[in-house]
Design an enzyme around this catalytic site. Structure first.
Site, PDB file in Angstrom:
ATOM      1  N   ASP A 200       8.103   5.773  -0.930  1.00  0.00           N
ATOM      2  CA  ASP A 200       6.896   5.262  -1.578  1.00  0.00           C
ATOM      3  C   ASP A 200       7.189   5.287  -3.078  1.00  0.00           C
ATOM      4  O   ASP A 200       8.081   6.003  -3.543  1.00  0.00           O
ATOM      5  CB  ASP A 200       5.658   6.093  -1.212  1.00  0.00           C
ATOM      6  CG  ASP A 200       4.376   5.322  -1.526  1.00  0.00           C
ATOM      7  OD1 ASP A 200       4.454   4.300  -2.254  1.00  0.00           O
ATOM      8  OD2 ASP A 200       3.298   5.717  -1.056  1.00  0.00           O
TER       9      ASP A 200
HETATM   10  C1  BGC Z   1       1.406   3.093  -2.457  1.00  0.00           C
HETATM   11  C2  BGC Z   1       2.123   2.177  -1.483  1.00  0.00           C
HETATM   12  C3  BGC Z   1       2.478   0.889  -2.171  1.00  0.00           C
HETATM   13  C4  BGC Z   1       3.336   1.211  -3.375  1.00  0.00           C
HETATM   14  C5  BGC Z   1       3.765  -0.016  -4.156  1.00  0.00           C
HETATM   15  C6  BGC Z   1       2.172   3.272  -3.746  1.00  0.00           C
HETATM   16  O1  BGC Z   1       1.409   3.936  -4.693  1.00  0.00           O
HETATM   17  O2  BGC Z   1       1.211   4.357  -1.876  1.00  0.00           O
HETATM   18  O3  BGC Z   1       1.308   1.935  -0.383  1.00  0.00           O
HETATM   19  O4  BGC Z   1       3.146   0.049  -1.286  1.00  0.00           O
HETATM   20  O5  BGC Z   1       2.586   2.031  -4.272  1.00  0.00           O
HETATM   21  O6  BGC Z   1       2.687  -0.559  -4.835  1.00  0.00           O
END
Ligand code: BGC
Length: 824
Positions: free
Chosen positions: A222
């Site tokens: 993530d």
């Molecule tokens: C989120 C993800 C997301 C990623 C990219 C993170 O903060 O938890 O779900 O895909 O950011 O934006």
């Protein structure tokens, strides 16, 4: 793996460079083998492609919860295909979704982004979505792996969850989707699970994901979830996003020189990155599909019409007739809440409002605002009086209420399960003025409905995407019968949830999963807790009868790996209008089982469209997994022999057909503890009575052994600012930041998300994200200050630790300022 020999030609630093993004959204290109950079982009309920600092405009489809409420695998496949086409058109190679975490509590700010409290529903729908997207030659990233069901402190919190619950509840959906659809990538979550960050969790990323489930794709972090890049690589984390540049490359190269990581570690992950790009290339090389946004808007409308859940229908209001004299009440009729906030937020191309759609349908309409959207917690006497007057003057009322935007928001959780106070008060007042009221409820998650007895009808739309208004009108006018089912239970009050006090992290930032497997309906049924609306529940304008349940066998041998149980039954539309029904197939374990079992568990579901009067035969096939539980003692799935119930229902609480089946199994359950005497409260699903001793027995290890020494509360750079509230400096910094955010002119949802993110981000993660602008020494200096260290020492360490990259940026600016002030 196609590039496994080629990769050996690259230097260690080149290999390491592939293991992080080129920037926020792209992989690193490798020109020498013709591998370009490819783009990953958020969704998952629309394409959220960033173009510089802007998000492109795109179609916003129903949110995950709404889509799950359709209980419709084909609809999820279609949604995936449609999104796949949009990715192709925009040259996006991996869509960052679906999110399939379990809705452990109604309070999770991200519940709107997740499918269900049930892993079979979540996993099957995810498999279809993934298959749909990937059928277009575009990858997906199933997220957030794993046990990421709380938002607050998500970058530090540790999900303390027993092995059985981990496998049966929190991993099961991921397992189903991996086995059925092989997502190109899986996103490792921010949080820790049983002591190890998900990004550094070899047990999750390698032993289970690849070892047990046969995952063939790439594991991506993530965004900023990597804490220790070297540990993450060793655990099986291939790609760090966004890339940390030289900060991580240096660490990997140093670890390689020190013999901490091998050629194989580097090359396996680097090859997976190249292979991912290679998979994306064919689609990128073909011409982008041609479709108009209008066409996809129409898809959004059709999908949306299958989602809303009719919670109640007295028949006096719905469906509407064109000649009805209707009062539309509530500002949300003109400004619907169509989606949640955070990384899933789409820059919507256009929005159909209910008001516009209803104006086209009904000849005799009036409108009253009812409440103010800027202060939905304050009852406004004037607006209420206008609403009551409009309600009295009309034959029927459509009353629109919703949760606050910040209740459906990434990075933060809800404080309670309540709707805004002014909306609750308005429902009571309007229903008293005119009982022929249909409440159109829009939330991202389960809410308390203290007024549920008052209106004639309640329709839960969920966050329905940009075609909200037109899809809703299709349902309200009766062109389509509502067919959604609740993918989550609606407890009467938050206090009724399995463990209200263990949802938030404790003082050590541990999330205690005391309820174990008893999540959602598994808990409410076992503990005998009455709910407002049960899992799987939803009405229609028509009625359905179930008959003729037939099982291919009454004896199932679980030792026969390929054994199948074919379940057949008939569903008849017994009403006078067409409609769709979502039959649910549950299995009930033997009532005298040795291990604790829920009363029943969902094992299959389907959706059938039936014309008025029509009958269809439904066939579903169950296998051994329908009878299994995960044995922590044996570290594998096992089957307890006995008599199981095969239950076919219209909801978890409305079982229409039932047959018993005798299941034989050679699994030796003598390995199991006698839970009836060892953990009696847990065995009975009486989670309130589970004390620490019982919890630790279920957990299987002594949490106290690795809790920090309570006397030693010194912080390190791996801590966050919120954890420093007990020191003098820490309290001041928390105070200043807290107040600072209150003053920032941002919408409440963004403000809450930004505040919680800054206060809870580990200090060293800010360094990793800075791509070399900040250093570990600077993070140490911040930790020193938060530990009440002297300001002079802090400034010294900070200044000495400032990397050349930042100095080179700052120096010219400082010199200019100093020259202006004649300091130089
Ligand atoms: C989120 C993800 C997301 C990623 C990219 C993170 O903060 O938890 O779900 O895909 O950011 O934006």
């Amino acid at each position: 793996m196609k590039y496994s020999s080629w990769i050996k030609q690259l230097s260690v630093r080149e290999q390491a460079s592939l293991l992080g993004g080129a920037d926020f959204w792209h992989t690193v290109p490798m020109d020498r083998c013709g591998i370009p950079s490819v783009m990953l982009s958020d969704g998952p309920t629309g394409l959220r492609k960033m173009n510089g600092i802007r998000t492109i405009k795109s179609v916003c489809y129903p949110s995950a919860t709404a889509a799950a409420a359709s209980f419709d695998k084909d609809a999820l496949h279609r949604l995936g295909e449609t999104l796949g086409e949009e990715c192709l058109q925009e040259r996006v190679s991996v869509l960052l979704g679906p999110g399939i975490n379990i809705k452990r509590s109604p309070l999770c700010g991200r519940n709107f982004e997740y499918y269900s409290e049930d892993p079979v529903l979540a996993g099957e729908l995810a498999a279809n979505y993934i298959d749909g997207v990937q059928s277009k030659g575009v990858g997906t990233s199933m997220k957030h792996f794993a046990a990421n069901s709380t938002e607050i402190a998500r970058m530090l919190a540790d999900s303390i969850v027993d092995e059985r619950a981990l496998h049966e509840i929190y991993l099961r959906g991921f397992e189903i989707a991996v086995r059925k659809a092989q997502p190109w990538t899986i996103m490792a979550a921010y949080n820790k699970v049983n002591g190890a960050y998900c990004t550094e969790n070899k047990y999750l990323l390698t032993d289970i994901l690849r070892g047990k489930w046969g995952f063939e794709g790439l594991v991506v972090s993530d965004w900023t979830a990597v804490s220790d890049r070297v540990a993450a690589l060793k655990a099986g984390l291939d790609l760090e996003m966004p890339g940390a540049g030289n900060y991580s490359i240096d660490k990997l190269a140093k670890a390689y020189r020190a013999g901490e990581i091998t050629d194989d570690d580097l090359q396996t992950s680097a090859t997976r990155v190249l292979d991912l790009v290679d998979k994306a290339l064919p689609a990128l090389k073909t011409a982008a599909p041609k479709f108009s946004k209008d066409e996809h808007h129409q898809v959004a409308r059709e999908l949306a019409a299958g989602c809303p859940v009719l919670l109640k229908n007295g028949g006096n209001v719905l469906p509407l007739k064109a000649s009805d004299r209707v009062a539309v009440i509530g500002a949300r009729a003109k400004n619907p809440l169509i989606q949640g906030a955070g990384s899933a937020q789409i820059n919507t191309w256009k929005v159909d409002t209910p008001w516009q759609a209803l104006e086209r349908e009904l000849q005799n309409l009036s409108y009253a605002e009812g409440y103010s959207l800027t202060s939905p917690d304050n009852v406004n006497a004037g607006l209420t009086a206008d609403a009551v007057a409009a309600a009295k003057a009309a034959e029927k009322v459509l009353l629109f209420v919703s949760s606050r935007p910040e209740d459906a928001c990434e990075g933060t959780d809800r404080a309670d399960m309540k709707l805004p106070a002014a909306m609750n008060a308005l429902v009571a007042a309007v229903c008293e003025a005119n009982p022929n009221t249909a409440v159109i409820l829009t939330t991202g998650s389960a809410v308390e409905l203290p007024w549920a007895d008052c209106p004639d009808a309640i329709l839960q739309t969920y966050l329905l995407g940009e075609a909200f208004g037109t899809a809703l009108a299709d349902l309200l006018m009766g062109r389509v019968s509502p067919s959604g089912k609740l993918p989550e239970s609606y407890p009467k009050a938050y206090e009724d949830t399995p463990c209200p006090e263990c949802y938030q992290p404790d003082k050590n930032l541990n999330l205690i999963y005391k309820e174990s497997i008893f999540v959602g309906y598994r808990y409410y049924e076992k503990s005998g807790t009455a709910v407002q609306y049960p899992f799987g529940y939803g009405l229609s304008y028509t009625t359905f009868a179930y008959s003729n349940l037939a099982l291919t066998t009454k004896k199932f041998n679980a030792d026969d790996e390929g054994a199948k149980l074919v379940v057949k039954f008939d569903v008849t539309n017994t009403g006078s209008v067409d409609g769709a029904e979502a039959p649910q197939i549950y299995v009930a374990a033997p009532t005298d089982s040795l291990v604790p079992r829920p009363c029943k568990e969902l094992k299959e579901f389907t959706k059938v469209f039936l014309k008025a009067g029509e009958t269809k035969t439904v066939t579903v096939i169950l296998d051994k997994s329908a009878f299994e539980y995960f044995s922590a003692e044996m570290d594998r799935w096992a089957v307890e022999p006995g008599t199981y119930g095969i239950l076919v229902g219209s909801s978890s609480a409305d079982i229409r057909l039932e047959e018993n089946i005798s299941v034989t199994s050679a699994d030796d359950l003598s390995y199991e503890a006698d839970y009836r005497s060892l953990t009696p409260a847990y065995y009975a699903g009486n989670i309130r009575a589970v004390d620490e001793e019982e919890f630790l027995d279920v957990l299987g290890y002594d949490l106290n052994d690795y809790l920090p020494d309570p006397e030693d509360r010194r912080l390190t750079k791996a801590n966050c600012i919120a954890q420093a509230a007990h020191t003098k400096h820490g309290a001041a910094v928390n105070n200043v930041l807290g107040k600072g955010f209150d003053m920032v002119p941002l919408p409440a949802s963004l403000k809450a998300m930004a505040r919680d993110t800054i206060l809870y981000v580990p200090i060293n993660k800010m360094v990793a994200t800075s791509r070399g602008l900040l250093s570990d020494d600077m993070a140490d200096a911040v930790a020193h200050y938060l530990n009440d260290g002297s300001l002079s020492e802090t400034v010294k360490v900070f200044a000495l630790g400032t990397p050349a990259t930042l100095k080179n940026l700052l120096w010219p600016w400082l010199r200019k300022r100093m020259a202006k002030k004649d300091i130089l």
